[in-house]
Each structure stands twice: as C-alpha cells, then as structure tokens.
Scaffold this motif. Structure first.
Motif, PDB file in Angstrom:
ATOM      1  N   VAL A   1      20.510 -13.291  -2.175  1.00  0.00           N
ATOM      2  CA  VAL A   1      20.551 -14.463  -3.293  1.00  0.00           C
ATOM      3  C   VAL A   1      21.745 -14.398  -3.912  1.00  0.00           C
ATOM      4  CG1 VAL A   1      19.671 -14.456  -5.617  1.00  0.00           C
ATOM      5  CG2 VAL A   1      17.865 -13.763  -3.927  1.00  0.00           C
ATOM      6  N   ASP A   2      22.400 -13.262  -3.865  1.00  0.00           N
ATOM      7  CA  ASP A   2      23.911 -13.269  -4.435  1.00  0.00           C
ATOM      8  C   ASP A   2      24.841 -13.849  -3.610  1.00  0.00           C
ATOM      9  OD1 ASP A   2      22.904 -11.681  -6.865  1.00  0.00           O
ATOM     10  OD2 ASP A   2      23.646  -9.688  -5.966  1.00  0.00           O
ATOM     11  N   ASP A   3      24.415 -13.871  -2.296  1.00  0.00           N
ATOM     12  CA  ASP A   3      25.292 -14.803  -1.346  1.00  0.00           C
ATOM     13  C   ASP A   3      25.002 -16.136  -1.339  1.00  0.00           C
ATOM     14  OD1 ASP A   3      26.615 -12.361  -0.691  1.00  0.00           O
ATOM     15  OD2 ASP A   3      25.660 -12.141   1.127  1.00  0.00           O
ATOM     16  N   GLY A   4      24.076 -16.713  -1.955  1.00  0.00           N
ATOM     17  CA  GLY A   4      23.814 -18.009  -2.080  1.00  0.00           C
ATOM     18  C   GLY A   4      22.633 -18.559  -1.408  1.00  0.00           C
ATOM     19  N   LEU A   5      21.732 -17.756  -1.028  1.00  0.00           N
ATOM     20  CA  LEU A   5      20.537 -17.986  -0.041  1.00  0.00           C
ATOM     21  C   LEU A   5      19.631 -18.886  -1.025  1.00  0.00           C
ATOM     22  CD1 LEU A   5      18.808 -17.980   2.544  1.00  0.00           C
ATOM     23  CD2 LEU A   5      17.844 -16.001   1.493  1.00  0.00           C
ATOM     24  N   THR A   6      19.087 -20.013  -0.721  1.00  0.00           N
ATOM     25  CA  THR A   6      18.258 -20.644  -1.732  1.00  0.00           C
ATOM     26  C   THR A   6      17.342 -21.596  -0.482  1.00  0.00           C
ATOM     27  OG1 THR A   6      19.622 -22.782  -1.125  1.00  0.00           O
ATOM     28  CG2 THR A   6      19.732 -21.471  -3.191  1.00  0.00           C
ATOM     29  N   ALA A   7      16.207 -22.082  -0.883  1.00  0.00           N
ATOM     30  CA  ALA A   7      15.343 -22.961  -0.283  1.00  0.00           C
ATOM     31  C   ALA A   7      14.707 -22.127   0.822  1.00  0.00           C
ATOM     32  CB  ALA A   7      15.965 -24.239   0.240  1.00  0.00           C
ATOM     33  N   VAL A   8      14.296 -20.977   0.498  1.00  0.00           N
ATOM     34  CA  VAL A   8      13.391 -20.275   1.595  1.00  0.00           C
ATOM     35  C   VAL A   8      12.541 -19.275   0.722  1.00  0.00           C
ATOM     36  CG1 VAL A   8      14.917 -18.431   2.004  1.00  0.00           C
ATOM     37  CG2 VAL A   8      13.444 -19.024   3.879  1.00  0.00           C
ATOM     38  N   ASP A   9      11.049 -19.352   1.505  1.00  0.00           N
ATOM     39  CA  ASP A   9      10.542 -18.193   1.008  1.00  0.00           C
ATOM     40  C   ASP A   9       9.993 -17.075   2.132  1.00  0.00           C
ATOM     41  OD1 ASP A   9       9.753 -19.528  -1.183  1.00  0.00           O
ATOM     42  OD2 ASP A   9       7.906 -20.396  -0.773  1.00  0.00           O
ATOM     43  N   LEU A  10      10.278 -15.726   1.644  1.00  0.00           N
ATOM     44  CA  LEU A  10      10.238 -14.837   2.731  1.00  0.00           C
ATOM     45  C   LEU A  10       9.269 -13.738   2.291  1.00  0.00           C
ATOM     46  CD1 LEU A  10      11.879 -13.444   5.259  1.00  0.00           C
ATOM     47  CD2 LEU A  10      13.484 -12.475   3.707  1.00  0.00           C
ATOM     48  N   VAL A  11       8.454 -13.438   3.237  1.00  0.00           N
ATOM     49  CA  VAL A  11       7.508 -12.113   3.113  1.00  0.00           C
ATOM     50  C   VAL A  11       7.733 -11.154   4.123  1.00  0.00           C
ATOM     51  CG1 VAL A  11       5.258 -11.276   3.004  1.00  0.00           C
ATOM     52  CG2 VAL A  11       5.257 -13.665   1.922  1.00  0.00           C
ATOM     53  N   VAL A  12       8.460 -10.024   3.643  1.00  0.00           N
ATOM     54  CA  VAL A  12       8.784  -8.980   4.491  1.00  0.00           C
ATOM     55  C   VAL A  12       7.430  -7.956   4.550  1.00  0.00           C
ATOM     56  CG1 VAL A  12      10.222  -7.299   5.079  1.00  0.00           C
ATOM     57  CG2 VAL A  12      11.039  -9.372   4.154  1.00  0.00           C
ATOM     58  N   ARG A  13       7.015  -7.803   5.743  1.00  0.00           N
ATOM     59  CA  ARG A  13       5.993  -6.728   6.063  1.00  0.00           C
ATOM     60  C   ARG A  13       6.744  -5.329   6.776  1.00  0.00           C
ATOM     61  NH1 ARG A  13       2.591  -5.527  10.313  1.00  0.00           N
ATOM     62  NH2 ARG A  13       3.159  -7.567  11.243  1.00  0.00           N
ATOM     63  N   ALA A  14       6.684  -4.364   6.044  1.00  0.00           N
ATOM     64  CA  ALA A  14       7.224  -3.125   6.627  1.00  0.00           C
ATOM     65  C   ALA A  14       6.422  -2.492   7.504  1.00  0.00           C
ATOM     66  CB  ALA A  14       7.638  -2.192   5.575  1.00  0.00           C
ATOM     67  N   LEU A  15       7.111  -2.304   8.607  1.00  0.00           N
ATOM     68  CA  LEU A  15       6.326  -1.395   9.637  1.00  0.00           C
ATOM     69  C   LEU A  15       6.452   0.008   9.336  1.00  0.00           C
ATOM     70  CD1 LEU A  15       7.568  -3.400  12.921  1.00  0.00           C
ATOM     71  CD2 LEU A  15       5.336  -3.626  11.633  1.00  0.00           C
ATOM     72  N   PRO A  16       5.508   0.992  10.051  1.00  0.00           N
ATOM     73  CA  PRO A  16       5.724   2.410  10.007  1.00  0.00           C
ATOM     74  C   PRO A  16       7.094   2.902  10.075  1.00  0.00           C
ATOM     75  CG  PRO A  16       3.575   1.880  10.893  1.00  0.00           C
ATOM     76  CD  PRO A  16       4.466   0.638  10.991  1.00  0.00           C
ATOM     77  N   SER A  17       7.783   2.533  10.915  1.00  0.00           N
ATOM     78  CA  SER A  17       9.089   2.924  11.412  1.00  0.00           C
ATOM     79  C   SER A  17      10.090   2.828  10.179  1.00  0.00           C
ATOM     80  CB  SER A  17       9.647   2.254  12.810  1.00  0.00           C
ATOM     81  OG  SER A  17       9.862   0.967  12.414  1.00  0.00           O
ATOM     82  N   ALA A  18       9.790   1.946   9.327  1.00  0.00           N
ATOM     83  CA  ALA A  18      10.595   1.804   8.242  1.00  0.00           C
ATOM     84  C   ALA A  18      10.962   3.004   7.324  1.00  0.00           C
ATOM     85  CB  ALA A  18      10.143   0.417   7.208  1.00  0.00           C
ATOM     86  N   ALA A  19       9.823   3.785   7.360  1.00  0.00           N
ATOM     87  CA  ALA A  19       9.772   5.009   6.662  1.00  0.00           C
ATOM     88  C   ALA A  19      11.044   5.830   6.691  1.00  0.00           C
ATOM     89  CB  ALA A  19       8.438   5.918   6.826  1.00  0.00           C
ATOM     90  N   ALA A  20      11.411   5.825   8.079  1.00  0.00           N
ATOM     91  CA  ALA A  20      12.484   6.516   8.374  1.00  0.00           C
ATOM     92  C   ALA A  20      13.686   6.092   8.547  1.00  0.00           C
ATOM     93  CB  ALA A  20      12.087   7.327   9.866  1.00  0.00           C
ATOM     94  N   ALA A  21      13.859   4.562   8.461  1.00  0.00           N
ATOM     95  CA  ALA A  21      15.110   3.738   8.350  1.00  0.00           C
ATOM     96  C   ALA A  21      15.845   3.756   7.204  1.00  0.00           C
ATOM     97  CB  ALA A  21      14.564   2.137   8.658  1.00  0.00           C
ATOM     98  N   ASP A  22      17.154   3.910   7.429  1.00  0.00           N
ATOM     99  CA  ASP A  22      17.868   3.822   6.363  1.00  0.00           C
ATOM    100  C   ASP A  22      18.308   2.360   5.704  1.00  0.00           C
ATOM    101  OD1 ASP A  22      19.672   2.724   8.424  1.00  0.00           O
ATOM    102  OD2 ASP A  22      21.544   4.239   8.238  1.00  0.00           O
ATOM    103  N   TYR A  23      19.034   2.183   4.613  1.00  0.00           N
ATOM    104  CA  TYR A  23      19.132   0.869   3.957  1.00  0.00           C
ATOM    105  C   TYR A  23      19.736   0.090   4.919  1.00  0.00           C
ATOM    106  CZ  TYR A  23      21.054  -2.567   0.809  1.00  0.00           C
ATOM    107  OH  TYR A  23      21.256  -3.918   0.391  1.00  0.00           O
ATOM    108  N   PRO A  24      21.032   0.287   5.580  1.00  0.00           N
ATOM    109  CA  PRO A  24      21.560  -0.727   6.458  1.00  0.00           C
ATOM    110  C   PRO A  24      20.987  -1.465   7.626  1.00  0.00           C
ATOM    111  CG  PRO A  24      23.086   1.100   6.055  1.00  0.00           C
ATOM    112  CD  PRO A  24      21.928   1.628   5.552  1.00  0.00           C
ATOM    113  N   ALA A  25      19.705  -0.474   8.058  1.00  0.00           N
ATOM    114  CA  ALA A  25      18.759  -1.028   9.035  1.00  0.00           C
ATOM    115  C   ALA A  25      17.859  -1.910   8.686  1.00  0.00           C
ATOM    116  CB  ALA A  25      18.206   0.328   9.635  1.00  0.00           C
ATOM    117  N   LEU A  26      17.493  -1.621   7.435  1.00  0.00           N
ATOM    118  CA  LEU A  26      16.342  -2.677   6.798  1.00  0.00           C
ATOM    119  C   LEU A  26      17.208  -3.722   6.159  1.00  0.00           C
ATOM    120  CD1 LEU A  26      14.434  -0.129   4.507  1.00  0.00           C
ATOM    121  CD2 LEU A  26      13.577  -1.289   6.721  1.00  0.00           C
TER     122      LEU A  26
END
Length: 126
Positions: free
Chosen positions: A73-98
């Motif tokens: 959003v800070d980079d100027g993204l507009t005109a999109v709806d996004l739903v993100v469903r986390a997979l079980p592997s997200a529990a071990a993922a770091d911020y840059p990977a997500l």
C-alpha cells in the motif's frame, strides 16, 4: 497496521474473492486476487487456520502478512482485492519469505492485466 479502507471485513467479500479470484500459489501461502475499479483502495484479507500452529504462531504469521501488505500500500498499490491463505509451512517462514509470496502474487496479477474482470460487490451475488 492496515487502515480500515484497506481491510476486507465482510464474510461475503471473502467468499466472493476466494471463489472468483485468480489463484496464485506460493511456497507459504495461496493468494486470491480480484481487480477492482481504477482508483479504488487495495483491500486485504487473511486466512490463517489452526493447521498453521498455536494461536501465538497464527497471530505472528498474520502480523507478518499484514506488514507485507502494508508495504505494498505504501508503494502505491491500488485497485485490487487480495485474500492470503497461509499454508502450514508459513509457521516456520521468516518475514522476507512471506513478503516475497505476497509480492509475487501481486506481480503475477499485474502481468495478467485487464484479463481479470473487475470485482463486483458481494451484494451483486456470484
């Protein structure tokens, strides 16, 4: 934190975006995107199930996903709806990977261009 204008809050909106949106699979998440009318705020929703882990772990994943979307959003993204469903592997993922998963989903949507029809409101029905 995402502003209220940048959050998907209605269950009908979640359902509509997940069923009708373009699906983009990443290493740690599956994203569903719908283009909206030009100039509209980008909106985000998150689905983090108990398969991801304990409440503490789920909230950590959700906060990381929110921060990644806030950067978009800070980079100027507009005109999109996004739903993100986390997979079980997200529990071990770091911020840059997500963040990379979310950014990849948005960039793939941009490459598709106007092929996606603008999202209708949930009140219009499926």
């Amino acid at each position: 934190m995402l502003a209220k204008a940048n959050r998907i809050t209605s269950a009908d909106d979640y359902r509509f975006i997940v069923r009708r949106g373009a699906k983009v699979a990443g290493a740690h998440s599956v994203s569903y995107l719908r283009s909206t009318e030009a100039g509209a705020d980008a909106r985000f929703g998150f689905i983090v199930s108990k398969k991801v882990g304990s409440a503490v772990r789920r909230n950590l994943v959700r906060r990381r996903l929110k921060a990644a979307c806030r950067e978009l959003v800070d980079d100027g993204l507009t005109a999109v709806d996004l739903v993100v469903r986390a997979l079980p592997s997200a529990a071990a993922a770091d911020y840059p990977a997500l963040r990379a998963d979310v950014a990849t989903a948005v960039s793939r949507n941009r490459r598709r261009g106007p092929a996606l029809a603008p999202a209708a409101t949930a009140a219009e029905g499926p």
